[in-house]
Design a protein around this motif. Structure first.
Motif, PDB file in Angstrom:
ATOM      1  N   SER A 269      40.373  86.681  39.998  1.00 14.06           N
ATOM      2  CA  SER A 269      41.512  86.525  40.893  1.00 14.06           C
ATOM      3  C   SER A 269      41.613  85.074  41.324  1.00 14.06           C
ATOM      4  O   SER A 269      40.602  84.448  41.658  1.00 14.06           O
ATOM      5  CB  SER A 269      41.348  87.429  42.122  1.00 14.06           C
ATOM      6  N   VAL A 270      42.809  84.560  41.338  1.00 12.94           N
ATOM      7  CA  VAL A 270      43.041  83.166  41.698  1.00 12.94           C
ATOM      8  C   VAL A 270      44.402  83.045  42.359  1.00 12.94           C
ATOM      9  O   VAL A 270      45.302  83.877  42.125  1.00 12.94           O
ATOM     10  CB  VAL A 270      42.934  82.276  40.442  1.00 12.94           C
ATOM     11  N   GLN A 271      44.573  82.044  43.171  1.00 10.95           N
ATOM     12  CA  GLN A 271      45.869  81.795  43.789  1.00 10.95           C
ATOM     13  C   GLN A 271      46.776  81.039  42.828  1.00 10.95           C
ATOM     14  O   GLN A 271      46.305  80.345  41.909  1.00 10.95           O
ATOM     15  CB  GLN A 271      45.695  81.002  45.081  1.00 10.95           C
ATOM     16  N   ALA A 272      48.062  81.178  43.040  1.00  9.73           N
ATOM     17  CA  ALA A 272      49.035  80.467  42.217  1.00  9.73           C
ATOM     18  C   ALA A 272      48.725  78.969  42.213  1.00  9.73           C
ATOM     19  O   ALA A 272      48.382  78.388  43.256  1.00  9.73           O
ATOM     20  CB  ALA A 272      50.438  80.710  42.740  1.00  9.73           C
ATOM     21  N   GLY A 273      48.833  78.376  41.032  1.00  7.94           N
ATOM     22  CA  GLY A 273      48.498  76.971  40.871  1.00  7.94           C
ATOM     23  C   GLY A 273      47.069  76.739  40.431  1.00  7.94           C
ATOM     24  O   GLY A 273      46.715  75.615  40.040  1.00  7.94           O
ATOM     25  N   GLY A 274      46.255  77.782  40.484  1.00 11.22           N
ATOM     26  CA  GLY A 274      44.850  77.655  40.121  1.00 11.22           C
ATOM     27  C   GLY A 274      44.630  77.745  38.625  1.00 11.22           C
ATOM     28  O   GLY A 274      45.578  77.835  37.839  1.00 11.22           O
ATOM     29  N   SER A 275      43.341  77.737  38.245  1.00 15.29           N
ATOM     30  CA  SER A 275      42.959  77.726  36.833  1.00 15.29           C
ATOM     31  C   SER A 275      41.869  78.750  36.570  1.00 15.29           C
ATOM     32  O   SER A 275      41.068  79.077  37.467  1.00 15.29           O
ATOM     33  CB  SER A 275      42.443  76.340  36.430  1.00 15.29           C
ATOM     34  N   LEU A 276      41.861  79.237  35.347  1.00 17.03           N
ATOM     35  CA  LEU A 276      40.785  80.095  34.856  1.00 17.03           C
ATOM     36  C   LEU A 276      40.552  79.746  33.386  1.00 17.03           C
ATOM     37  O   LEU A 276      41.485  79.295  32.699  1.00 17.03           O
ATOM     38  CB  LEU A 276      41.141  81.580  34.965  1.00 17.03           C
ATOM     39  N   ARG A 277      39.326  79.971  32.924  1.00 17.14           N
ATOM     40  CA  ARG A 277      39.037  79.822  31.502  1.00 17.14           C
ATOM     41  C   ARG A 277      38.466  81.125  30.977  1.00 17.14           C
ATOM     42  O   ARG A 277      37.420  81.588  31.444  1.00 17.14           O
ATOM     43  CB  ARG A 277      38.063  78.677  31.226  1.00 17.14           C
ATOM     44  N   LEU A 278      39.153  81.691  30.016  1.00 20.20           N
ATOM     45  CA  LEU A 278      38.697  82.902  29.373  1.00 20.20           C
ATOM     46  C   LEU A 278      37.895  82.558  28.123  1.00 20.20           C
ATOM     47  O   LEU A 278      38.207  81.585  27.433  1.00 20.20           O
ATOM     48  CB  LEU A 278      39.879  83.799  28.983  1.00 20.20           C
TER      49      LEU A 278
END
Length: 127
Positions: free
Chosen positions: A11-20
């Motif tokens: 879960s992340v806030q809008a504008g954030g980043s994740l790496r799958l």
């Protein structure tokens, strides 16, 4: 036995980043068409990004161009999806898929042309 295992969702806030990450076993991920797909509740599955690991050619859906980057690490038999500037509409279950497709087909083959799929990892973006 081919296995694809995704990780990195959350879960992340809008504008954030994740790496799958998608770790492949049972076959060599080099010279394969590897793809990331997503499906939100009540919506059809959508192709997000693909990479032909033999040459590194990449393909993106218009909805993620400029924000998502697909990449590979052949030594680790792993494909990644870096997701930046995330939006609430990116919320979905994300799946890794693999296919033995030639490089010219990798960008156009339908999801049904991918015989190998992971179990999925959930991405939730809040506004």
């Amino acid at each position: 036995q081919v296995q694809l295992v995704e990780s990195g969702g959350g879960s992340v806030q809008a504008g954030g980043s994740l790496r799958l990450s998608c770790a492949a076993s049972g076959f060599t991920a080099s010279s394969r068409c590897m793809g990331w797909f997503r499906q939100a509740p009540g919506k059809e599955r959508e192709g997000v990004a693909r990479i032909y690991t033999g040459g590194g050619s990449t393909y993106y859906a218009d909805s993620v161009k400029g924000r998502f980057t697909i990449s590979q690490d052949n030594a680790k038999n792993t494909v990644y999806l870096q997701m930046n500037s995330l939006k609430p509409e990116d919320t979905a279950m994300y799946y890794c898929a693999a296919a033995r497709q030639p490089p010219w087909a990798c960008g156009v083959v339908a999801g049904t042309g991918f015989p190998y799929w992971g179990q999925g990892t959930q991405v939730t973006v809040s506004s």
